[in-house]
Design a protein around this motif. Sequence first.
Motif, mmCIF file in Angstrom:
data_model
loop_
_atom_site.group_PDB
_atom_site.id
_atom_site.type_symbol
_atom_site.label_atom_id
_atom_site.label_comp_id
_atom_site.label_asym_id
_atom_site.label_seq_id
_atom_site.Cartn_x
_atom_site.Cartn_y
_atom_site.Cartn_z
ATOM 1 N N PRO A 105 -10.781 -12.016 -15.010
ATOM 2 C CA PRO A 105 -9.698 -11.707 -16.116
ATOM 3 C C PRO A 105 -11.140 -10.380 -17.658
ATOM 4 O O PRO A 105 -11.443 -11.544 -18.104
ATOM 5 C CB PRO A 105 -8.659 -12.613 -16.765
ATOM 6 C CG PRO A 105 -9.530 -13.861 -16.540
ATOM 7 C CD PRO A 105 -10.638 -14.006 -15.645
ATOM 8 N N VAL A 106 -10.820 -9.509 -17.369
ATOM 9 C CA VAL A 106 -11.573 -8.140 -17.913
ATOM 10 C C VAL A 106 -10.918 -7.256 -18.108
ATOM 11 O O VAL A 106 -11.032 -7.272 -20.310
ATOM 12 C CB VAL A 106 -12.433 -7.636 -17.647
ATOM 13 C CG1 VAL A 106 -13.801 -8.116 -16.774
ATOM 14 C CG2 VAL A 106 -12.172 -6.752 -16.101
ATOM 15 N N GLN A 107 -9.818 -7.669 -18.370
ATOM 16 C CA GLN A 107 -8.151 -6.072 -19.022
ATOM 17 C C GLN A 107 -7.739 -6.896 -19.996
ATOM 18 O O GLN A 107 -6.657 -7.145 -19.167
ATOM 19 C CB GLN A 107 -7.595 -4.862 -18.145
ATOM 20 C CG GLN A 107 -8.981 -4.259 -16.895
ATOM 21 C CD GLN A 107 -9.223 -3.382 -17.961
ATOM 22 O OE1 GLN A 107 -8.841 -3.315 -18.732
ATOM 23 N NE2 GLN A 107 -10.681 -2.598 -17.186
ATOM 24 N N LEU A 108 -7.922 -7.538 -20.603
ATOM 25 C CA LEU A 108 -6.736 -8.439 -21.412
ATOM 26 C C LEU A 108 -5.256 -7.827 -21.767
ATOM 27 O O LEU A 108 -4.871 -9.104 -21.996
ATOM 28 C CB LEU A 108 -7.575 -9.237 -22.842
ATOM 29 C CG LEU A 108 -8.342 -10.007 -22.693
ATOM 30 C CD1 LEU A 108 -7.777 -11.115 -22.273
ATOM 31 C CD2 LEU A 108 -9.894 -10.302 -21.567
ATOM 32 N N GLU A 109 -5.441 -6.785 -22.225
ATOM 33 C CA GLU A 109 -3.883 -5.963 -22.346
ATOM 34 C C GLU A 109 -3.340 -6.058 -20.526
ATOM 35 O O GLU A 109 -2.347 -6.288 -21.129
ATOM 36 C CB GLU A 109 -4.106 -4.465 -22.775
ATOM 37 C CG GLU A 109 -5.014 -3.702 -21.497
ATOM 38 C CD GLU A 109 -6.127 -3.581 -21.310
ATOM 39 O OE1 GLU A 109 -6.751 -2.573 -21.032
ATOM 40 O OE2 GLU A 109 -6.630 -4.344 -21.718
ATOM 41 N N LEU A 110 -3.752 -6.296 -19.906
ATOM 42 C CA LEU A 110 -3.184 -6.335 -18.252
ATOM 43 C C LEU A 110 -2.743 -7.872 -18.356
ATOM 44 O O LEU A 110 -1.253 -7.887 -17.752
ATOM 45 C CB LEU A 110 -3.739 -5.697 -17.053
ATOM 46 C CG LEU A 110 -4.149 -4.692 -17.024
ATOM 47 C CD1 LEU A 110 -4.882 -3.623 -16.308
ATOM 48 C CD2 LEU A 110 -2.246 -3.699 -17.424
#
Length: 611
Positions: A105-110
């Motif tokens: 996981p790299v897009q923490l807002e998603l």
Amino acid sequence: MAAGRVFAFRDARWAPDPVLAPSAAVRSPQPVPLVIDNGSFQTRAGWAAADPSVPAEPLLRFRSLAARSRGARGAAGAETQVGNDLGSPEPLRWLLRSPFDRNVPVQLELQELLFDHVFQRLGVSSQGCVDHPIVLTEAVCNPLYSRQMMSELLFECYQVPKVSYGVDSLYSFYHNRRQNWPCSGLVISSGYQCTHILPVLEGRLDAKNCKRINLGGCQAAVYLQRLLQLKYPGHFAAITLSRMEEILHEHSYIAEDYTEELQKWRSPEYYENNVHKMQLPFSNKLLGSTLTSEEKQERRQQQLRRLQELNARRREEKLQLDQERLDRLLYVQELMEDGQMDQFHKALVELNMDSAEELQSYINKLSLAIEQTKQKILQAEVNIEVDVVDSKPETPDLDPLGSEQSLEDVESINEFEPLFAEEQPEAEKPVAAVQPVFNLAEYHQLFLGTERIRAPEIIFQPSLIGEDQTGIAETMQYVLERYSKEQQAVLVQNVFLTGGNAMYPGLKARVQKELLEMRPFQSSFQVHLASSPILDAWYGARDWAVEHMTREEGWITRKDYEEKGGEYLKEHCASNVYVPIRLPKQAPRTTEALAPSRALAGGTGNPCEQA
């Protein structure tokens, strides 16, 4: 399979997840852990409670996707949909976003959107925080930065009391371990975006010798889509990724010997007996007409009535426009008769006329055209039941003022001219219904032959899609060769297959064949398949959470997070190995090191100190 059998695409729509009301057992006597299998393909969430009233299965299962729609015109604004709320992914394919990149996981807002969806649907009713412990799965050898951001999200945003991280494939391994299974083994986990080879020695992961292949179900679906789009360019738009995933899940298999299987498909008899025909949606409207003479006559009568109504309406419109033009011309003529010559000449210029004689000529022509139109309207009302009418379109008079009847209206009337000629055609002879000489459905079918084995074969032969990587067999051999012969013999006694790609029929037989080729003569090995390759990771995490609910082993508390940082990890049997960040210490600046700099700076000082 019977020859000629046709399969239809289900094109199933995702049903929105309901908001569940948790039972009292998940909060008393203390909040029970919430288990989240954070997979790159699907997220699974549920409670870990020893109480039998709490379901021992994931209550939520949804795709790890989110889409932010732009919103309709005039609407309040953009709307964000997560997981099963998307309904069908294809209309929103270019808006879909995933928080994962290569299983990390790299897009923490998603990721925050996915967590919000889980907490809302499971009915977590905490005020301003989530007071349940969280058991979360992560990738093998997860980067410290990713874990740091995840811990920051959970502790700072949701105020969780404690968190435990574990590897999904290791949870599945320990969930399937039986009494007679050794604690060591070689775990092969093949998922949506990656495939991992994990050696486990004496119950702990040997992280130094783990290997990853950047291939999985996602690449297989894209490869299958390209194969079928090249094979059926006429159905390019109908060959969607969702349908390719359905084919992979239900119609694909892994060949035990790929080359030998391709030779079998060369046989026409084998092809006819094993080909899968996938039916695409199509319309039953045929190119040729199959109507009888009575149906054709009835349709012609309907067209005749519509034409009569169209002609009557256009005559009335034309009469009204001509009457308005005539009134205007008569008004200009009255100006001349009243002696208002300046206004009269100005009106002539506006009408693009040169003299009063030209004005009188157009008045006479327009009056005649109005009278003829009135006569036609009266005649149409009298002869409303006549079957045949004058179908020739009315030719507008050469009016310098410009007729406002559009050319499209005249052309639409011309389309009916062959049907309604002035001379009544001879009575048609009855014509038998024309039966089509082909089956239209066959022109909308996808024949799956070798494609059934080509797509999943990429995890064994990545070169099929141009990837410069090794397959499962070569990677497995590379990992085994890093150990002594005694350790190799221990590892191959428990080769464990898990992950979504383990659902392919024939995977276990293929791994056994590859091991038979690489292992020494008369050596033994055992290959085991997970009981539920997709859900066993969640079941294993739940088993661990129930067992360690009251222990401190494996749990990262808020105090640990504040003291040791977000990348901190407490190890347990199914976790990664914690490798802290070691920053190089700066060497102290000694007097000897400072002396040359002082000399270069031209400073004055004690000569002995400078020396």
